[in-house]
Enzyme design. Structure first.
Site, PDB file in Angstrom:
ATOM      1  N   ASN A   1      29.737 105.928  17.651  1.00 49.29           N
ATOM      2  CA  ASN A   1      29.374 106.895  16.399  1.00 49.29           C
ATOM      3  C   ASN A   1      29.334 106.326  15.069  1.00 49.29           C
ATOM      4  O   ASN A   1      29.059 107.165  14.054  1.00 49.29           O
ATOM      5  CB  ASN A   1      30.414 107.940  16.425  1.00 49.29           C
ATOM      6  CG  ASN A   1      29.905 109.438  16.826  1.00 49.29           C
ATOM      7  OD1 ASN A   1      28.623 109.580  16.606  1.00 49.29           O
ATOM      8  ND2 ASN A   1      30.700 110.556  16.904  1.00 49.29           N
TER       9      ASN A   1
ATOM     10  N   ASP B   1      30.955  99.304   2.851  1.00 45.51           N
ATOM     11  CA  ASP B   1      31.917  98.781   3.353  1.00 45.51           C
ATOM     12  C   ASP B   1      31.364  98.308   5.121  1.00 45.51           C
ATOM     13  O   ASP B   1      32.170  97.769   5.635  1.00 45.51           O
ATOM     14  CB  ASP B   1      33.310  99.729   3.850  1.00 45.51           C
ATOM     15  CG  ASP B   1      33.068 100.851   4.595  1.00 45.51           C
ATOM     16  OD1 ASP B   1      31.955 101.290   4.932  1.00 45.51           O
ATOM     17  OD2 ASP B   1      33.966 101.683   4.731  1.00 45.51           O
TER      18      ASP B   1
ATOM     19  N   HIS C   1      26.847 102.795   3.865  1.00 44.60           N
ATOM     20  CA  HIS C   1      28.214 102.510   2.866  1.00 44.60           C
ATOM     21  C   HIS C   1      28.398 101.082   2.558  1.00 44.60           C
ATOM     22  O   HIS C   1      28.004 100.245   3.760  1.00 44.60           O
ATOM     23  CB  HIS C   1      29.513 103.074   3.635  1.00 44.60           C
ATOM     24  CG  HIS C   1      29.458 104.497   3.831  1.00 44.60           C
ATOM     25  ND1 HIS C   1      30.086 105.115   4.976  1.00 44.60           N
ATOM     26  CD2 HIS C   1      29.218 105.638   3.097  1.00 44.60           C
ATOM     27  CE1 HIS C   1      29.791 106.367   4.846  1.00 44.60           C
ATOM     28  NE2 HIS C   1      29.419 106.868   3.380  1.00 44.60           N
TER      29      HIS C   1
ATOM     30  N   GLU D   1      31.294 109.049  -1.436  1.00 45.84           N
ATOM     31  CA  GLU D   1      31.656 108.624  -0.553  1.00 45.84           C
ATOM     32  C   GLU D   1      33.129 108.082  -0.227  1.00 45.84           C
ATOM     33  O   GLU D   1      33.644 107.293   0.939  1.00 45.84           O
ATOM     34  CB  GLU D   1      30.650 107.943   0.217  1.00 45.84           C
ATOM     35  CG  GLU D   1      29.223 108.492   0.185  1.00 45.84           C
ATOM     36  CD  GLU D   1      29.101 109.475   1.432  1.00 45.84           C
ATOM     37  OE1 GLU D   1      29.393 109.138   2.608  1.00 45.84           O
ATOM     38  OE2 GLU D   1      28.405 110.625   1.112  1.00 45.84           O
TER      39      GLU D   1
ATOM     40  N   TRP E   1      21.952 110.654   9.733  1.00 50.87           N
ATOM     41  CA  TRP E   1      20.651 110.008   9.397  1.00 50.87           C
ATOM     42  C   TRP E   1      21.037 108.626   8.561  1.00 50.87           C
ATOM     43  O   TRP E   1      21.690 109.055   7.273  1.00 50.87           O
ATOM     44  CB  TRP E   1      19.864 110.857   8.860  1.00 50.87           C
ATOM     45  CG  TRP E   1      18.484 110.022   8.053  1.00 50.87           C
ATOM     46  CD1 TRP E   1      17.983 109.904   6.878  1.00 50.87           C
ATOM     47  CD2 TRP E   1      17.216 109.616   9.036  1.00 50.87           C
ATOM     48  NE1 TRP E   1      16.686 109.379   6.858  1.00 50.87           N
ATOM     49  CE2 TRP E   1      16.271 109.221   8.397  1.00 50.87           C
ATOM     50  CE3 TRP E   1      17.271 109.445  10.467  1.00 50.87           C
ATOM     51  CZ2 TRP E   1      15.183 108.455   8.691  1.00 50.87           C
ATOM     52  CZ3 TRP E   1      16.068 108.734  10.858  1.00 50.87           C
ATOM     53  CH2 TRP E   1      15.247 108.309  10.003  1.00 50.87           C
TER      54      TRP E   1
ATOM     55  N   CYS F   1      36.395 101.758   8.778  1.00 56.05           N
ATOM     56  CA  CYS F   1      35.973 102.900   8.657  1.00 56.05           C
ATOM     57  C   CYS F   1      37.297 103.908   8.940  1.00 56.05           C
ATOM     58  O   CYS F   1      37.375 105.129   8.303  1.00 56.05           O
ATOM     59  CB  CYS F   1      34.942 103.539   9.510  1.00 56.05           C
ATOM     60  SG  CYS F   1      33.247 103.007   9.002  1.00 56.05           S
TER      61      CYS F   1
ATOM     62  N   ASN G   1      36.482 107.316   4.118  1.00 56.66           N
ATOM     63  CA  ASN G   1      35.511 108.188   3.371  1.00 56.66           C
ATOM     64  C   ASN G   1      36.511 109.474   2.981  1.00 56.66           C
ATOM     65  O   ASN G   1      35.907 110.457   2.001  1.00 56.66           O
ATOM     66  CB  ASN G   1      34.417 109.111   4.333  1.00 56.66           C
ATOM     67  CG  ASN G   1      33.444 107.905   4.757  1.00 56.66           C
ATOM     68  OD1 ASN G   1      33.238 107.855   5.685  1.00 56.66           O
ATOM     69  ND2 ASN G   1      33.041 107.189   3.814  1.00 56.66           N
TER      70      ASN G   1
ATOM     71  N   ARG H   1      23.915 107.341  -0.663  1.00 53.82           N
ATOM     72  CA  ARG H   1      25.018 108.411  -0.780  1.00 53.82           C
ATOM     73  C   ARG H   1      25.866 108.564  -1.888  1.00 53.82           C
ATOM     74  O   ARG H   1      26.409 109.654  -2.347  1.00 53.82           O
ATOM     75  CB  ARG H   1      25.866 108.484   0.787  1.00 53.82           C
ATOM     76  CG  ARG H   1      24.936 108.418   1.693  1.00 53.82           C
ATOM     77  CD  ARG H   1      25.695 108.537   3.097  1.00 53.82           C
ATOM     78  NE  ARG H   1      25.090 108.369   4.423  1.00 53.82           N
ATOM     79  CZ  ARG H   1      25.775 108.428   5.536  1.00 53.82           C
ATOM     80  NH1 ARG H   1      27.027 108.781   5.677  1.00 53.82           N
ATOM     81  NH2 ARG H   1      24.908 108.436   6.453  1.00 53.82           N
TER      82      ARG H   1
ATOM     83  N   ASN I   1      22.737 106.100   9.558  1.00 56.60           N
ATOM     84  CA  ASN I   1      23.756 105.445  10.620  1.00 56.60           C
ATOM     85  C   ASN I   1      23.097 104.994  11.859  1.00 56.60           C
ATOM     86  O   ASN I   1      22.930 106.023  12.609  1.00 56.60           O
ATOM     87  CB  ASN I   1      25.062 106.269  10.686  1.00 56.60           C
ATOM     88  CG  ASN I   1      26.275 105.556  11.378  1.00 56.60           C
ATOM     89  OD1 ASN I   1      25.931 104.659  12.189  1.00 56.60           O
ATOM     90  ND2 ASN I   1      27.352 105.897  10.895  1.00 56.60           N
TER      91      ASN I   1
END
Length: 446
Positions: A364, A254, A252, A176, A25, A370, A112, A216, A27
């Site tokens: 995803n 990034d 995030h 994170e 949730w 990432c 992460n 987060r 993303n």
């Protein structure tokens, strides 16, 4: 005098249960593709191809292993009992969402995995690692134990490397990892400035924060990691992410900013107090001046930045400037593609753009940045680490053959309860630890 050092990238090898369960949730891409049929084999081969391209260019490229999924120890801890096949069938029948969570291949996103501080920054002159607790998402909160084991197996010499346990797994210390951390410096071997970006102040209810999606990373977590790593005020800047960006799907930092060397590349919506952050970095950065490349909303609207993952790209040194390694989606969105062309034609710091096909990961919600954990290592530290995970032609061929032997070409949500899938995963991972020379890092090997 600064020691020679390199920034090594350790990419997560995408796991054999790569699927689209829409677990994250906040993303947007993850939620958009929920329940689509995935192709784990293609995903892993795409990730390996990205690693190989960068290794062929001379970058130090490492591999981090996927985790065991479905993770039966977690299912047993939640009360699912019996033999392995009984546990899986019970979870599939009665709690399919929990089964999907413990089957996630999210460890592919090694940005992460941990926060890493180079020895040039730390009080004891060792490289420090803290696995991220990832407490904001259940499916990711079960990762840090195996992540820690893998990092300790690779960076085992305590004369050079220090390992810390994950922070307490509560929301006040939500961490994170390197997805909310970047390092700026004049050269990798010099003392640098570590930029910690947080989404909220956990112990101040009056502090600003997002309204739609959760923040987060907390300030308190970032400060704790800086203390654990032996950083001082000269090495650290803490900046808050813009709450409006989080609510737009920037889960995030990034996803909206990336740094390398003395350059910070970011969207104007990235930070809550941009001017203060830039001043704080500028006051601490030694041996060079900060080069801030700011992208306005007129140049690239925020929604286009999120959809393309423009900033979730790898910013890499080349002899002629900096290369931006972008996902293919950056060429599919007009404003982003136009911006990239303008940058390359200009006399700016980004002198080239290279496109990588990581579509299985992008669906995803994870782009090139990432997929990698950055670890700055001087020559002695590079010699002290376990070399079996560093990608070369021979390892690439072995891993490609391994993926083709052990991965399915299609995976649906209903397949996650198949006991044969678990058997395939365990057999493959047991072989992989032998290929990489990591020893017994998985629960089923203990």
């Amino acid at each position: 005098m600064a020691r020679h050092a390199v920034e090594a990238n350790f990419d997560g090898l995408i796991g054999p249960t790569h699927n689209y369960a829409g677990l994250s949730w906040g993303n947007v891409a993850s939620r958009t593709n929920v329940r689509a049929v995935s192709n784990p084999r293609e995903a892993a081969l795409q990730g390996l191809a990205k690693m190989k391209q960068l290794a062929d260019r001379g970058y130090v490229q490492g591999v981090l292993p996927p985790h065991e999924r479905p993770h039966l120890p977690t299912l047993r801890a939640l009360g699912f009992a019996g033999k392995d096949d009984e546990v899986l069938r019970n979870a599939a029948r009665n709690s399919p969402l929990i089964l999907a969570a413990v089957s996630s291949a999210s460890t592919m996103w090694t940005a992460n995995a941990a926060t890493v501080s180079p020895s040039a920054d730390t009080a004891d002159n060792r490289v420090h690692f803290t696995p991220a607790n990832l407490s904001a998402k259940f499916h990711r909160s079960i990762e840090h134990n195996v992540t820690g084991r893998a990092l300790k197996a690779i960076f085992a010499d305590d004369a050079y490397f220090a390992h810390h346990p994950a922070l307490p797994p509560v929301s006040q210390f939500g961490d994170e990892g390197a997805a909310n951390h970047t390092r700026l410096c004049s050269s990798y071997g010099d003392a640098g400035v570590e930029l910690f970006v947080y989404g909220q102040v956990a112990f101040d209810e009056r502090a600003p924060g997002p309204k739609l999606y959760p923040a987060r990373q907390t300030l308190e977590a970032s400060q704790a990691i800086a203390r654990l790593h032996g950083l001082n005020d000269r090495n650290t800047v803490f900046a808050q992410q813009n709450p409006d960006a989080i609510d737009a799907g920037v889960f995030h930092n990034d996803v909206i900013a990336v740094g390398n060397g003395n350059m910070l590349f970011y969207h104007e919506m990235a930070f809550l107090d941009e001017d203060r952050m830039l001043a704080d970095i500028g006051a601490r950065l030694t041996g060079t001046e900060l080069e801030a490349l700011r992208v306005s909303n007129d140049q690239v609207p925020l929604e286009d930045a999120v959809a393309s993952y423009l900033f979730n790209s790898q910013l890499l040194n080349t002899p002629d400037g900096m290369m931006l390694a972008v996902p293919g989606e950056c060429r599919e969105i007009e404003s982003v593609s136009r911006y990239l062309d303008t940058q390359v034609r200009s006399d700016g710091p980004i002198t080239s753009v290279e496109v990588f096909d990581v579509k299985q990961s992008m669906r995803n919600g994870g782009g090139p940045a990432c997929l990698r954990l950055r670890v700055v290592l001087n020559d002695d530290e590079l010699d002290a680490m376990h070399p079996g995970v560093l990608l070369n032609d021979a390892l690439y061929e072995r891993l490609t053959t391994w993926v083709e032997a052990h991965y399915r070409s299609e995976l649906r949500q209903d397949d996650l309860g198949d006991p044969m899938l678990l058997e395939e995963v365990r057999k493959g991972l047991d072989e992989l630890t032998g290929i990489l020379g990591l020893g017994s890092v998985y629960d089923f090997q203990q």
